[in-house]
Scaffold this active site. Structure first.
Site, PDB file in Angstrom:
ATOM      1  N   ASN A   9       0.970  -1.165  -0.128  1.00  0.00           N
ATOM      2  CA  ASN A   9       0.138   0.008   0.000  1.00  0.00           C
ATOM      3  C   ASN A   9       0.838   1.089   0.037  1.00  0.00           C
ATOM      4  OD1 ASN A   9      -1.797   2.005   0.412  1.00  0.00           O
ATOM      5  ND2 ASN A   9      -2.173   1.503   2.308  1.00  0.00           N
ATOM      6  N   LYS A  11       0.130   4.097  -0.289  1.00  0.00           N
ATOM      7  CA  LYS A  11      -0.538   5.486  -0.021  1.00  0.00           C
ATOM      8  C   LYS A  11      -0.415   6.420  -0.751  1.00  0.00           C
ATOM      9  CE  LYS A  11      -0.080   3.324   4.823  1.00  0.00           C
ATOM     10  NZ  LYS A  11      -0.119   3.447   5.883  1.00  0.00           N
ATOM     11  N   HIS A  95      -9.573   1.067   4.682  1.00  0.00           N
ATOM     12  CA  HIS A  95      -8.268   1.430   5.281  1.00  0.00           C
ATOM     13  C   HIS A  95      -8.420   2.538   6.560  1.00  0.00           C
ATOM     14  CE1 HIS A  95      -4.062   2.633   6.125  1.00  0.00           C
ATOM     15  NE2 HIS A  95      -3.642   1.449   5.593  1.00  0.00           N
ATOM     16  N   GLU A  97      -6.892   4.780   7.459  1.00  0.00           N
ATOM     17  CA  GLU A  97      -6.724   6.215   7.012  1.00  0.00           C
ATOM     18  C   GLU A  97      -7.974   6.642   6.376  1.00  0.00           C
ATOM     19  OE1 GLU A  97      -2.813   5.553   5.185  1.00  0.00           O
ATOM     20  OE2 GLU A  97      -1.927   5.156   7.500  1.00  0.00           O
ATOM     21  N   GLU A 167      -5.302  -4.933  10.488  1.00  0.00           N
ATOM     22  CA  GLU A 167      -4.385  -3.525  10.629  1.00  0.00           C
ATOM     23  C   GLU A 167      -4.660  -2.751  12.084  1.00  0.00           C
ATOM     24  OE1 GLU A 167      -2.309  -2.695   6.579  1.00  0.00           O
ATOM     25  OE2 GLU A 167      -3.897  -1.307   7.065  1.00  0.00           O
ATOM     26  N   GLY A 173       2.722   2.574  10.770  1.00  0.00           N
ATOM     27  CA  GLY A 173       3.553   3.629  10.711  1.00  0.00           C
ATOM     28  C   GLY A 173       4.225   3.878  11.896  1.00  0.00           C
ATOM     29  N   SER A 213       3.357  -2.025  10.333  1.00  0.00           N
ATOM     30  CA  SER A 213       4.798  -2.141  10.621  1.00  0.00           C
ATOM     31  C   SER A 213       5.580  -3.428  10.120  1.00  0.00           C
ATOM     32  CB  SER A 213       5.194  -1.843  11.965  1.00  0.00           C
ATOM     33  OG  SER A 213       4.970  -0.368  12.234  1.00  0.00           O
TER      34      SER A 213
HETATM   35  P1  13P Z   1       3.217   0.584   7.863  1.00  0.00           P
HETATM   36  O1  13P Z   1       3.612  -0.808   6.995  1.00  0.00           O
HETATM   37  O2  13P Z   1       3.720   1.637   7.209  1.00  0.00           O
HETATM   38  O3  13P Z   1       3.003   0.274   9.069  1.00  0.00           O
HETATM   39  O4  13P Z   1       1.581   0.657   7.169  1.00  0.00           O
HETATM   40  C1  13P Z   1       0.641  -0.156   7.196  1.00  0.00           C
HETATM   41  C2  13P Z   1      -0.520   0.008   6.258  1.00  0.00           C
HETATM   42  O5  13P Z   1      -1.571   0.911   6.598  1.00  0.00           O
HETATM   43  C3  13P Z   1      -0.861  -0.835   5.089  1.00  0.00           C
HETATM   44  O6  13P Z   1      -2.067  -0.546   4.698  1.00  0.00           O
END
Ligand code: 13P
Length: 252
Positions: A9, A11, A95, A97, A167, A173, A213
């Site tokens: 992903n 983003k 997601h 976010e 997640e 992150g 992560s």
């Molecule tokens: P990170 O791997 O940067 O923690 O992000 C995970 C994520 O949101 C994947 O959709």
């Protein structure tokens, strides 16, 4: 029986040129690693560049979000027909976010999931609890509700392609990961709710990915356990070497 899937992903990172350069470099690194399906989720503006870059067949492409309608006056949105037309096979839905910054709710996740299945797009439905919910012992309740509402009114006969991603929001992150045991426990719970909402057979065949992560150093212990069928990777998927290493490590 469930083939692992490792997804990137990206983003809101990478211009079309950067995205195409990634695919060229990455393809060379994973062309002979077929133990897992691989899906790249570029931003909408880089989809065409990624789809248009030659690559191995087991690397597929998806959208990071979509509207549930085919078309309409919805400025800024992308429809399932548009994702299909550009060459996407997959779509991320819900997601954290999108939930946090763009008013995504369990109800819109449900509408998007129905639409993706109707359009033959393979959905990856993202769910996960916040830190305060985990600390208040609400994880099971939150996950069960997210799965139950996402699956409301879904015809089990249409749900064979569906994928979930667990997640935990506190692991995204942050460099903090769930322990394999914590993730396994959440995945079992999610699988149990899929069985209750749809059928045990669908639950047994649904892939559930872990995200939060994931890096080359922890991929071997987190990606592929009894109930963990792969990973959804954010930060560590932006570099072709690091993402390829995660694919390689996930072989166990
Ligand atoms: P990170 O791997 O940067 O923690 O992000 C995970 C994520 O949101 C994947 O959709």
């Amino acid at each position: 029986m469930r083939k692992p899937l490792i997804a990137a992903n990206w983003k809101m990172y990478k211009t079309p040129a950067e995205a195409a350069a990634f695919v060229q470099a990455f393809d060379l690194l994973v062309a002979h690693h077929h133990h897992a399906d691989i899906v790249l989720f570029p931003s909408a503006s880089s989809l065409a560049a990624v789809v248009g870059t030659p690559r191995s067949k087991h690397i597929q492409i998806g959208g990071q979000d979509m509207h549930w309608l085919n078309e309409g006056a919805y400025t800024g949105a992308t429809s399932p027909l548009m994702l299909k037309a550009i060459g996407c096979t997959h779509v991320l839905i819900g997601h954290s976010e999108r939930r946090q910054y763009f008013n995504e709710t369990d109800t819109t996740v449900n509408l998007k999931l129905k639409s993706a299945l109707a359009h033959d797009l393979i959905p990856i439905v993202c769910i996960g609890e916040h830190l305060n919910e985990r600390e208040s012992d609400l994880t099971a309740k939150v996950l069960e509700l997210q799965v139950a509402v996402a699956l409301e009114g879904i015809d089990p006969t249409t749900a064979h392609s569906m994928i979930f991603a667990y997640e935990p929001v506190w692991a995204i992150g942050t460099g903090r990961t769930a322990t394999p045991a914590t993730a396994e426990q959440a995945h079992k719970l999610i699988r149990g709710q899929i069985a209750a909402s749809l059928t045990p057979a669908i639950a047994a065949s649904t892939r559930i990915l872990y995200g939060g992560s994931v890096r080359p150093e922890n991929a071997a212990t987190l990606c592929c356990l009894e109930d963990i069928d792969g990973a959804l990777v954010g930060g560590a998927s932006l570099d072709p070497n690091s993402f390829a290493e995660i694919i390689i490590q996930s072989k166990g």
